[in-house]
Write a protein that holds these residues in place. Sequence first.
Motif, PDB file in Angstrom:
ATOM      1  N   VAL A 198     -12.301   3.059   2.158  1.00  0.00           N
ATOM      2  CA  VAL A 198     -10.937   2.447   2.234  1.00  0.00           C
ATOM      3  C   VAL A 198      -9.850   3.671   2.955  1.00  0.00           C
ATOM      4  O   VAL A 198      -8.883   3.167   3.925  1.00  0.00           O
ATOM      5  N   GLY A 199      -9.970   4.855   2.658  1.00  0.00           N
ATOM      6  CA  GLY A 199      -9.310   5.869   3.372  1.00  0.00           C
ATOM      7  C   GLY A 199      -9.308   5.675   4.952  1.00  0.00           C
ATOM      8  O   GLY A 199      -8.438   5.580   5.553  1.00  0.00           O
ATOM      9  N   PRO A 200     -10.585   5.658   5.457  1.00  0.00           N
ATOM     10  CA  PRO A 200     -10.815   5.520   7.080  1.00  0.00           C
ATOM     11  C   PRO A 200     -10.173   4.354   7.324  1.00  0.00           C
ATOM     12  O   PRO A 200      -9.667   4.336   8.715  1.00  0.00           O
TER      13      PRO A 200
ATOM     14  N   LEU B  39       0.642  -0.938  -0.012  1.00  0.00           N
ATOM     15  CA  LEU B  39      -0.091  -0.151  -0.018  1.00  0.00           C
ATOM     16  C   LEU B  39       0.940   1.210  -0.063  1.00  0.00           C
ATOM     17  O   LEU B  39       0.517   2.149  -0.622  1.00  0.00           O
ATOM     18  N   ALA B  40       1.968   1.326   0.775  1.00  0.00           N
ATOM     19  CA  ALA B  40       2.790   2.353   0.714  1.00  0.00           C
ATOM     20  C   ALA B  40       3.527   2.663  -0.765  1.00  0.00           C
ATOM     21  O   ALA B  40       3.740   3.822  -1.040  1.00  0.00           O
ATOM     22  N   ARG B  41       3.692   1.703  -1.168  1.00  0.00           N
ATOM     23  CA  ARG B  41       4.531   1.763  -2.626  1.00  0.00           C
ATOM     24  C   ARG B  41       3.590   2.206  -3.531  1.00  0.00           C
ATOM     25  O   ARG B  41       3.852   2.470  -4.668  1.00  0.00           O
ATOM     26  N   ILE B  42       2.283   1.543  -3.670  1.00  0.00           N
ATOM     27  CA  ILE B  42       1.257   1.920  -4.791  1.00  0.00           C
ATOM     28  C   ILE B  42       1.024   3.321  -4.542  1.00  0.00           C
ATOM     29  O   ILE B  42       0.504   3.982  -5.404  1.00  0.00           O
ATOM     30  N   ARG B  43       0.663   3.868  -3.261  1.00  0.00           N
ATOM     31  CA  ARG B  43       0.431   5.504  -3.191  1.00  0.00           C
ATOM     32  C   ARG B  43      -0.803   5.691  -3.800  1.00  0.00           C
ATOM     33  O   ARG B  43      -0.924   6.609  -4.426  1.00  0.00           O
ATOM     34  N   SER B  44      -1.819   4.795  -3.455  1.00  0.00           N
ATOM     35  CA  SER B  44      -2.976   4.984  -4.043  1.00  0.00           C
ATOM     36  C   SER B  44      -3.897   6.310  -3.310  1.00  0.00           C
ATOM     37  O   SER B  44      -3.698   6.429  -2.179  1.00  0.00           O
ATOM     38  N   GLN B  45      -4.909   6.863  -3.984  1.00  0.00           N
ATOM     39  CA  GLN B  45      -5.773   7.735  -3.331  1.00  0.00           C
ATOM     40  C   GLN B  45      -7.128   7.505  -3.417  1.00  0.00           C
ATOM     41  O   GLN B  45      -8.092   8.023  -3.101  1.00  0.00           O
ATOM     42  N   GLY B  46      -7.203   5.845  -4.124  1.00  0.00           N
ATOM     43  CA  GLY B  46      -8.642   5.309  -4.284  1.00  0.00           C
ATOM     44  C   GLY B  46      -8.874   4.219  -3.338  1.00  0.00           C
ATOM     45  O   GLY B  46      -8.387   4.149  -2.459  1.00  0.00           O
TER      46      GLY B  46
END
Length: 201
Positions: free
Chosen positions: A57-59, A45-52
């Motif tokens: 998912v964010g919370p 997740l850290a490497r993918i660096r997604s905002q989606g």
Amino acid sequence: AGAYALGQMAVRGINTVAIDRVVRALSHQTRRPQKLIRHSVAFALARIRSQGGGVGVGPELIQAAIDEHDVPTKALLLRACSRYPGSEEALRSAAKHPSPELRIAAARAAVDANWRGVSILLKDPEPAVQLAAIEAVGRMPTLDRMNLLGPIVNAGADLESPKKDGEQTDPRFAASIEALRALDIPKIWWENDTSRYARVQ
């Protein structure tokens, strides 16, 4: 192993892993009891660096970063959640953590989160944390960088550089040079003392 492989793909610039379905599936694994699985998922997740990833998912990532007890995994989760709204809560919590590694992670994640509270880490007693915070402040145009970093430059301006390799120096000297670099005016050092600037680099 699958999560780690996805992270390695992202490291190699294979951006097709950054789709909602993948991010959502990884985020659901942050609650697994096995530390190794959580760490591999956090790495991906850290490497993918997604905002989606879809609704929730964010919370979910922010809460995972707050709840995680393993320091290396928590540091990766901070980076992973920093692009989502509300991540300031996780960063605030990490900035008070006893582990310098985690406070450094909070400083680095502050840039993506645009977390103005990173300025509190400029006074951290651990020099490595302070340097990370100085770099973060320098990368955030929303902050008054001159006002925050100017006093750090002044505090080390009259200190001496090490005379030979391996010699210990006042941490304020390193902080001063890092603050100059963060203010994007390294020309001062190139013109006046190239050996100091080269040592910092």
